[in-house]
Design a protein around this motif. Structure first.
Motif, PDB file in Angstrom:
ATOM      1  N   THR A 113       5.786  -2.292   1.313  1.00  0.00           N
ATOM      2  CA  THR A 113       5.737  -3.616   0.710  1.00  0.00           C
ATOM      3  C   THR A 113       6.122  -4.678   1.739  1.00  0.00           C
ATOM      4  O   THR A 113       7.295  -4.831   2.056  1.00  0.00           O
ATOM      5  CB  THR A 113       6.698  -3.697  -0.500  1.00  0.00           C
ATOM      6  N   PRO A 114       5.135  -5.400   2.271  1.00  0.00           N
ATOM      7  CA  PRO A 114       5.435  -6.508   3.187  1.00  0.00           C
ATOM      8  C   PRO A 114       5.865  -7.754   2.397  1.00  0.00           C
ATOM      9  O   PRO A 114       5.320  -8.026   1.329  1.00  0.00           O
ATOM     10  CB  PRO A 114       4.108  -6.775   3.899  1.00  0.00           C
ATOM     11  N   PHE A 155       0.830  -1.198   0.000  1.00  0.00           N
ATOM     12  CA  PHE A 155       0.000   0.000   0.000  1.00  0.00           C
ATOM     13  C   PHE A 155       0.864   1.248   0.000  1.00  0.00           C
ATOM     14  O   PHE A 155       2.072   1.189   0.233  1.00  0.00           O
ATOM     15  CB  PHE A 155      -0.966  -0.003   1.196  1.00  0.00           C
ATOM     16  N   LEU A 156       0.231   2.373  -0.272  1.00  0.00           N
ATOM     17  CA  LEU A 156       0.853   3.678  -0.232  1.00  0.00           C
ATOM     18  C   LEU A 156       0.294   4.398   0.983  1.00  0.00           C
ATOM     19  O   LEU A 156      -0.926   4.422   1.175  1.00  0.00           O
ATOM     20  CB  LEU A 156       0.517   4.467  -1.508  1.00  0.00           C
ATOM     21  N   ARG A 157       1.178   4.942   1.820  1.00  0.00           N
ATOM     22  CA  ARG A 157       0.705   5.637   3.011  1.00  0.00           C
ATOM     23  C   ARG A 157       1.326   7.026   3.099  1.00  0.00           C
ATOM     24  O   ARG A 157       2.381   7.294   2.521  1.00  0.00           O
ATOM     25  CB  ARG A 157       0.989   4.837   4.282  1.00  0.00           C
ATOM     26  N   THR A 164      13.510  -0.191   6.505  1.00  0.00           N
ATOM     27  CA  THR A 164      13.189  -1.611   6.498  1.00  0.00           C
ATOM     28  C   THR A 164      13.018  -2.110   7.922  1.00  0.00           C
ATOM     29  O   THR A 164      13.802  -1.765   8.802  1.00  0.00           O
ATOM     30  CB  THR A 164      14.312  -2.423   5.814  1.00  0.00           C
ATOM     31  N   ASN A 165      11.979  -2.915   8.136  1.00  0.00           N
ATOM     32  CA  ASN A 165      11.786  -3.657   9.383  1.00  0.00           C
ATOM     33  C   ASN A 165      12.010  -5.118   9.032  1.00  0.00           C
ATOM     34  O   ASN A 165      11.300  -5.666   8.176  1.00  0.00           O
ATOM     35  CB  ASN A 165      10.377  -3.493   9.933  1.00  0.00           C
ATOM     36  N   GLN A 166      12.999  -5.759   9.646  1.00  0.00           N
ATOM     37  CA  GLN A 166      13.373  -7.134   9.314  1.00  0.00           C
ATOM     38  C   GLN A 166      13.302  -8.019  10.550  1.00  0.00           C
ATOM     39  O   GLN A 166      13.978  -7.750  11.549  1.00  0.00           O
ATOM     40  CB  GLN A 166      14.801  -7.173   8.756  1.00  0.00           C
ATOM     41  N   VAL A 167      12.474  -9.054  10.495  1.00  0.00           N
ATOM     42  CA  VAL A 167      12.406 -10.040  11.573  1.00  0.00           C
ATOM     43  C   VAL A 167      13.531 -11.041  11.348  1.00  0.00           C
ATOM     44  O   VAL A 167      13.751 -11.498  10.224  1.00  0.00           O
ATOM     45  CB  VAL A 167      11.047 -10.774  11.586  1.00  0.00           C
ATOM     46  N   ARG A 188      10.206  -9.310   6.118  1.00  0.00           N
ATOM     47  CA  ARG A 188      10.642  -7.930   5.935  1.00  0.00           C
ATOM     48  C   ARG A 188       9.487  -7.048   5.449  1.00  0.00           C
ATOM     49  O   ARG A 188       8.715  -7.444   4.583  1.00  0.00           O
ATOM     50  CB  ARG A 188      11.777  -7.892   4.916  1.00  0.00           C
ATOM     51  N   ILE A 189       9.413  -5.846   6.005  1.00  0.00           N
ATOM     52  CA  ILE A 189       8.510  -4.820   5.496  1.00  0.00           C
ATOM     53  C   ILE A 189       9.385  -3.661   5.049  1.00  0.00           C
ATOM     54  O   ILE A 189      10.199  -3.149   5.819  1.00  0.00           O
ATOM     55  CB  ILE A 189       7.490  -4.352   6.551  1.00  0.00           C
ATOM     56  N   THR A 190       9.217  -3.246   3.790  1.00  0.00           N
ATOM     57  CA  THR A 190      10.018  -2.182   3.202  1.00  0.00           C
ATOM     58  C   THR A 190       9.147  -0.946   3.009  1.00  0.00           C
ATOM     59  O   THR A 190       8.035  -1.041   2.486  1.00  0.00           O
ATOM     60  CB  THR A 190      10.602  -2.634   1.844  1.00  0.00           C
TER      61      THR A 190
END
Length: 178
Positions: free
Chosen positions: A91-92, A75-77, A113-116, A98-100
């Motif tokens: 972009t999940p 989505f675009l936020r 980036t959020n990276q598990v 990872r969520i970019t």
């Protein structure tokens, strides 16, 4: 461009999550005693998805956010951070954990980036990475001789590696992928 990263363990309650009041221990953020597992990869992923759409309450600097458009892959936020309005393409990628967040505006940040992940003990971690756009990256390299030398060294290393990889891949192709 320059990327900075920070990693924290999220699989166990941390002493920073625990508030002690007199004889009462209140682990409000995790519901757990320090050192005990507090989540699973699946639950952490669901919460990260919620954070991506609703960052207020998770990210102290963000005061408001709204989803502008939805796509098959994300989505675009639009998010307000202080006086700045950020527009991000989110972009999940659950398989990669990872969520970019790609900035589509004129921010100094190109990507967040959020990276598990997992640490050496198998505990869940979250790595937050930011990649600066070219202008602030160049300014940092101009102002810091150590980073400038490191950048020059690794850029030259990457150039050399790429040339050898390209040459060997071409030779392998010519040999019929033996």
């Amino acid at each position: 461009m320059i990327t900075l990263s920070w990693t924290r363990k999220v699989d166990t309650a941390d002493t920073a999550d625990v508030v002690e009041t007199a004889d009462v221990v209140d682990a409000t953020d995790t519901g757990n005693v320090p050192g005990t597992p507090c989540t699973t990869r699946e639950r952490l992923w669901r919460v990260l998805l919620h954070k991506a759409e609703n960052p207020v309450g998770y990210v102290p600097a963000i005061s408001e956010c709204r989803v502008l458009e939805r796509y098959e892959d994300g989505f675009l936020r639009e998010a307000r951070r202080g006086s700045r309005l950020l527009v991000q393409r989110v972009t999940p990628d659950e398989a990669a954990g990872r969520i970019t967040f790609r900035h589509t505006d004129s921010s100094d940040l190109a990507v967040i980036t959020n990276q598990v992940g997992e640490d050496e003990d198998g505990d869940l971690t979250l790595t937050l990475s930011i990649t600066l756009t070219e202008a602030p990256s160049s300014a940092v390299l101009r102002e810091n001789s150590y980073l400038h030398e490191l950048d020059a060294d690794f850029a030259a290393t990457l150039d050399a590696m790429t040339a050898v990889l390209r040459r060997n891949a071409t030779a392998l192709q010519g040999a019929g992928d033996a």
